[in-house]
Scaffold this active site. Structure first.
Site, PDB file in Angstrom:
ATOM      1  N   LYS A  33      54.959  28.829  52.064  1.00 46.25           N
ATOM      2  CA  LYS A  33      56.060  29.246  52.940  1.00 46.25           C
ATOM      3  C   LYS A  33      55.521  29.582  54.333  1.00 46.25           C
ATOM      4  O   LYS A  33      54.304  29.741  54.506  1.00 46.25           O
ATOM      5  CB  LYS A  33      56.777  30.451  52.325  1.00 46.25           C
ATOM      6  CG  LYS A  33      55.897  31.689  52.161  1.00 46.25           C
ATOM      7  CD  LYS A  33      56.557  32.748  51.276  1.00 46.25           C
ATOM      8  CE  LYS A  33      55.660  33.964  51.137  1.00 46.25           C
ATOM      9  NZ  LYS A  33      56.155  34.898  50.097  1.00 46.25           N
ATOM     10  N   TYR A 242      46.716  45.833  82.750  1.00 42.17           N
ATOM     11  CA  TYR A 242      47.972  46.538  83.031  1.00 42.17           C
ATOM     12  C   TYR A 242      47.844  48.033  82.784  1.00 42.17           C
ATOM     13  O   TYR A 242      47.231  48.453  81.799  1.00 42.17           O
ATOM     14  CB  TYR A 242      49.092  45.997  82.144  1.00 42.17           C
ATOM     15  CG  TYR A 242      49.653  44.680  82.590  1.00 42.17           C
ATOM     16  CD1 TYR A 242      50.281  44.549  83.826  1.00 42.17           C
ATOM     17  CD2 TYR A 242      49.581  43.558  81.762  1.00 42.17           C
ATOM     18  CE1 TYR A 242      50.805  43.323  84.232  1.00 42.17           C
ATOM     19  CE2 TYR A 242      50.107  42.340  82.160  1.00 42.17           C
ATOM     20  CZ  TYR A 242      50.724  42.230  83.398  1.00 42.17           C
ATOM     21  OH  TYR A 242      51.245  41.028  83.789  1.00 42.17           O
TER      22      TYR A 242
HETATM   23  C1  LIG Z   1      55.119  35.279  49.231  1.00 41.57           C
HETATM   24  C2  LIG Z   1      55.336  35.227  47.766  1.00 41.57           C
HETATM   25  C3  LIG Z   1      54.305  34.858  46.895  1.00 41.57           C
HETATM   26  C4  LIG Z   1      52.866  34.728  47.348  1.00 41.57           C
HETATM   27  O1  LIG Z   1      52.355  36.024  47.524  1.00 41.57           O
HETATM   28  P1  LIG Z   1      50.865  36.324  48.004  1.00 41.57           P
HETATM   29  O2  LIG Z   1      50.774  37.807  48.006  1.00 41.57           O
HETATM   30  O3  LIG Z   1      50.755  35.749  49.368  1.00 41.57           O
HETATM   31  O4  LIG Z   1      49.952  35.669  47.034  1.00 41.57           O
HETATM   32  C5  LIG Z   1      54.612  34.658  45.553  1.00 41.57           C
HETATM   33  N1  LIG Z   1      55.868  34.867  45.094  1.00 41.57           N
HETATM   34  C6  LIG Z   1      56.878  35.260  45.897  1.00 41.57           C
HETATM   35  C7  LIG Z   1      58.215  35.492  45.323  1.00 41.57           C
HETATM   36  C8  LIG Z   1      56.651  35.476  47.256  1.00 41.57           C
HETATM   37  O5  LIG Z   1      57.638  35.901  48.046  1.00 41.57           O
END
Ligand SMILES: *Cc1c(COP(=O)(O)O)cnc(C)c1O
Length: 345
Positions: A33, A242
């Site tokens: 994702k 800044y």
């Molecule tokens: C993002 C996510 C994962 C992966 O999690 P990590 O901590 O990055 O390994 C797995 N399952 C779901 C439902 C997620 O939202």
């Protein structure tokens, strides 16, 4: 080279996937994702598919559409937001597998795409996505009759192994899925490290693939080099950046590097973070600007051409700690201006 160079080591990524796979007897999927945690979902997923990954997970259907184009037919692409209104064509045409989160989604799915694959996401206490236990109890016979490809839930505290929430969610998940035939999945990276009780049939690592905690044995996947644009020598009393928020107490050599908060180098790194010249840390001076960072190079014996902000000496979690955040946010914030180089894979 006016922008930074982000080097993504696909061999390290594959090695992390294999290492996580070796920790369980289950099938190991891959969570890609948010554009593969900022590193490029197409490249990442193709490398993992060549290594043997067969189940991929994305957050939303649009990501799944891009991934299908990259992977071609075959690998399962699971969409964790489920079957949302407006997604039917994408899910149907591109053979995406929605993880159904409630009764409305289930009805939408079976009415619009009868016979099309789906999974079920159950909430076991995180109160984020998935069916509540009572909702699941009411429709589980109907759902199971259609042979879901996966029944999954997600742990809220897996990065804290001793947290009581882990055992509570495990018990809940085991209880409400104990007698089903469909493949089950509970563990992301943290859950894999909690041990075999948490593994079930399929694991879903994300961050560990990309070199982040809680997988502390991960091989670093990213290196980010920022070119030095200019170097100047300051007298005591002169200031940098800044707000004049850093003032030289001694003669100081300052390098201005290309990269700033618009590139995901968070402004919270002002005054606290470091860049690296080989094995030598070089502290950030003053505030991080949108496109520029001032760095103390007084102690270097040569004028650097570039400095590393991510690499073997400073992994994503070290930079995250300096910025008061987590490795996940550092990776997914990496900007679009870098020149991206992929090695291995
Ligand atoms: C993002 C996510 C994962 C992966 O999690 P990590 O901590 O990055 O390994 C797995 N399952 C779901 C439902 C997620 O939202």
């Amino acid at each position: 080279m006016a922008t930074g160079t982000l080097t993504i080591d696909l061999d390290a990524l594959v090695q992390n996937w294999r290492s996580l796979a070796a920790l369980s007897e289950s099938e190991t999927g891959a969570v890609v994702k948010a554009d593969g945690y900022g590193l490029g979902a197409a490249k990442v997923a193709r490398a993992l598919a060549r290594a043997g990954a067969r189940r991929f997970f994305v957050a939303v259907a649009e990501e799944g559409a891009g991934l299908r184009e990259a992977l071609g037919p075959g690998p399962e692409i699971n969409v964790m937001s489920g079957h949302m209104a407006g997604d039917t064509d994408m899910i149907g045409d591109l053979a995406l597998t929605p993880m159904i989160n409630n009764v409305d989604q289930l009805l939408r799915h079976v009415e619009a795409l009868p016979g099309h694959a789906f999974g079920i996401q159950l909430d076991t206490g995180m109160n984020r996505l998935g069916m509540e236990p009572a909702e699941w109890a009411a429709i589980r016979d109907i759902a199971l009759a259609q042979a879901p490809t996966l029944v999954m839930s997600h742990l809220a505290c897996a990065d804290e192994p001793s947290h009581e929430m882990n055992r509570a969610q495990l018990a809940q998940f085991a209880e409400i899925t104990g007698d089903i035939d469909a493949p089950r999945s509970l563990a992301a990276t943290g859950g894999i490290l909690l041990g075999p009780d948490y593994h079930f049939d399929v694991t879903r690592p994300g961050i560990g693939l990309y070199g982040g905690l809680p997988f502390d044995l991960a091989t670093p996947v990213v290196r980010l080099e920022l070119p030095v644009i200019q170097v100047r020598d300051l007298e005591p009393g002169e200031t940098v950046g800044y707000g004049n928020s850093w003032e030289a107490a001694d003669p100081t050599r300052v390098a201005t590097v290309s990269g700033g908060y618009a590139d995901g180098l968070l402004r919270a790194l002002s005054h606290t973070g470091s860049l690296w010249h080989g094995d030598t840390p070089c502290p950030i001076l003053g505030r991080v600007s949108m496109d520029l960072i001032g760095v103390d190079v007084t102690h270097l014996s040569e004028t650097p051409v570039a400095l590393d902000i991510l690499g073997p000496n400073q992994k994503v979690d070290a930079l995250a700690t300096d910025a008061g955040t987590i490795g996940y946010e550092i990776l997914t914030s990496l900007g679009a201006r870098y020149t991206r180089r992929y090695t291995g894979g």
